[in-house]
Design a protein around this motif. Structure first.
Motif, PDB file in Angstrom:
ATOM      1  N   ALA A  18       0.837  -1.198   0.000  1.00 17.41           N
ATOM      2  CA  ALA A  18       0.000   0.000   0.000  1.00 17.41           C
ATOM      3  C   ALA A  18       0.876   1.254   0.000  1.00 17.41           C
ATOM      4  O   ALA A  18       1.973   1.264   0.581  1.00 17.41           O
ATOM      5  N   ASP A  19       0.395   2.289  -0.660  1.00 14.84           N
ATOM      6  CA  ASP A  19       1.069   3.606  -0.694  1.00 14.84           C
ATOM      7  C   ASP A  19       2.452   3.551  -1.335  1.00 14.84           C
ATOM      8  O   ASP A  19       3.304   4.394  -1.045  1.00 14.84           O
ATOM      9  N   SER A  20       2.687   2.570  -2.177  1.00 15.05           N
ATOM     10  CA  SER A  20       3.960   2.517  -2.897  1.00 15.05           C
ATOM     11  C   SER A  20       3.718   2.825  -4.371  1.00 15.05           C
ATOM     12  O   SER A  20       2.587   2.806  -4.864  1.00 15.05           O
ATOM     13  N   LEU A  21       4.808   3.128  -5.071  1.00 13.71           N
ATOM     14  CA  LEU A  21       4.774   3.343  -6.506  1.00 13.71           C
ATOM     15  C   LEU A  21       5.501   2.196  -7.185  1.00 13.71           C
ATOM     16  O   LEU A  21       6.397   1.585  -6.603  1.00 13.71           O
ATOM     17  N   ARG A  22       5.116   1.922  -8.419  1.00 10.46           N
ATOM     18  CA  ARG A  22       5.712   0.793  -9.121  1.00 10.46           C
ATOM     19  C   ARG A  22       6.391   1.262 -10.404  1.00 10.46           C
ATOM     20  O   ARG A  22       5.796   1.939 -11.244  1.00 10.46           O
ATOM     21  N   LEU A  23       7.658   0.883 -10.535  1.00 18.26           N
ATOM     22  CA  LEU A  23       8.432   1.090 -11.756  1.00 18.26           C
ATOM     23  C   LEU A  23       8.657  -0.257 -12.427  1.00 18.26           C
ATOM     24  O   LEU A  23       8.982  -1.243 -11.754  1.00 18.26           O
ATOM     25  N   VAL A  24       8.506  -0.300 -13.733  1.00 22.50           N
ATOM     26  CA  VAL A  24       8.882  -1.470 -14.522  1.00 22.50           C
ATOM     27  C   VAL A  24       9.881  -1.019 -15.578  1.00 22.50           C
ATOM     28  O   VAL A  24       9.642  -0.029 -16.291  1.00 22.50           O
ATOM     29  N   HIS A  25      11.020  -1.706 -15.640  1.00 29.00           N
ATOM     30  CA  HIS A  25      11.974  -1.494 -16.735  1.00 29.00           C
ATOM     31  C   HIS A  25      12.052  -2.771 -17.554  1.00 29.00           C
ATOM     32  O   HIS A  25      12.113  -3.878 -17.004  1.00 29.00           O
TER      33      HIS A  25
END
Length: 398
Positions: A18-25
């Protein structure tokens, strides 16, 4: 068309905190105009399915064709992001193919490439891109004035003119939760000379990684400042990612020590992306930090660590994973390539698995083909690219 897949127990993708951001490379192999102009191209569809399931807030991509006649990155995002959750994006121009001429079948032998704009780097975001820096024209000798390039084969380009980056170096600045985040996107030249004694690849890779280290942690240099190029301020939070094309501990890659020193810098979190242990429990020979292996279903073909996500200390890492799926590979026998294997392939078909043929050379028999089946998630990943996606869930440290 098959429904969009969700991460399953056979695919590593931790539940998002919860309350996190997600990066995908992800380096998605050779997404050129031809592929992206086909609405149901199998590779494009497979990559789009995986990305939509992962649900990124930030997305970095390598190997998209920068075509001045059409919006290739926008076309791909339309496949994997139909709800337009990543409305802000940019595909940075690349030097790859800069000196090519497809109409005359002339290749670019200095920055490689069959056509201009090949292997460009893109970025998409849920947040506006407030400012972007694209470093494309910086010359290698401007970065390293004392280096002797005369012994290298530079594809006919004078040593004083060859660019540092065979593609480009891009930085995007965003504001997230009222704080500034710099996102650095880089795709380096391979750190391998491919048997060519005069190839500059390994040293050029090192030089590009040296520039990355300087940009993230170094002090200003007046001659670069005059060109509008300065390292990040010491209090600037950042993410740096891409196919760095350099195994961290390969003694033959001079860029490896550069990456190691960068990961040891107090400004950088030392964590590396890793495949989840639950996926690798029955694959003991596979290093959890690999991000690439050669095309096909044989995960023992050139498994290598090439892709990285570097995280500054201002950010808290919740998950940092290499997305992988349990291959569950089964070999069903070696056969004469001229025999009709259709009945066997049909008989082996079952839900959740894919069946196919693989050259017998992988099993020591070049004159035969193998009938192989694997898990569906693994097959989809391998169809999408020869690289694996990297996933980061993060939040502000304080």
């Amino acid at each position: 068309m098959e429904p969009r897949p969700l991460p399953s127990p056979s695919m590593s993708a931790s539940q998002r905190p919860a309350d996190s951001l997600r990066l995908v490379h992800w380096n998605i192999k050779e997404l050129d105009t031809l592929k992206l102009s086909q609405p149901e191209h199998l590779q494009v569809q497979a990559a789009a399915d995986i990305l939509q399931a992962l649900g990124a807030d930030l997305f970095s991509i390598n190997e998209v064709h920068h075509d001045p006649t059409r919006d290739n990155l926008g076309a791909f995002l339309g496949h994997c992001d139909p709800q337009k959750t990543l409305p802000y994006y940019r595909l940075s121009p690349s030097n790859t193919g800069l000196r090519s001429d497809p109409t005359r079948q002339i290749l670019d032998r200095s920055n490689f490439g069959f056509f201009p704009g090949q292997y460009a780097t893109g970025f998409a975001s849920r947040f506006p891109l407030e400012k972007t820096l694209e470093i494309q024209k910086l010359r290698w000798k401007e970065w390293e004035p004392n280096i002797d390039l005369t012994s290298f084969n530079l594809g006919g380009v004078h040593p004083d003119e060859i660019e540092l980056f065979d593609k480009s170096f891009t930085v995007h600045w965003l504001t997230i939760e009222g704080r500034s985040l710099a996102v650095v996107c880089l795709h380096t030249v391979p750190a391998f000379n491919f048997g060519q004694d005069k190839s500059p690849n390994a040293q050029r890779n090192r030089a590009q990684l040296e520039f990355l280290r300087w940009f993230l942690t170094g002090e200003p240099r007046p001659h670069l400042t005059a060109q509008g190029i300065e390292p990040l301020p010491q209090d600037q939070a950042f993410l740096a990612m891409g196919d760095f094309n350099c195994p961290l501990r390969d003694k033959n890659c001079p860029g490896g020590p550069v990456l190691q020193s960068l990961l040891a810098d107090p400004r950088v979190d030392p964590q590396l992306a890793r495949i989840a242990p639950t996926i690798l429990w029955d694959l003991p020979r596979l290093d959890p930090t690999i991000t690439f292996f050669a095309d096909g279903w044989d995960y023992n073909r050139l498994p290598t660590e090439l892709d990285y996500v570097l995280v500054s200390r201002e950010l808290k890492i919740h998950n940092l994973e290499v997305i992988f799926a349990n291959p569950d590979r089964r070999i069903h026998g070696l056969y004469d390539p001229d025999s009709d294997l259709t009945p066997l392939l049909e008989a082996l078909a079952e839900p959740g698995r894919k069946v196919g043929l693989q050259r017998g050379i992988s099993f020591g028999r070049a004159d035969q083909v193998a009938v192989v089946s694997v898990g569906k998630d693994f097959a989809r990943l391998r169809l999408a690219s020869d690289h694996l996606p990297l996933l980061l869930d993060f939040s502000w440290q304080y």
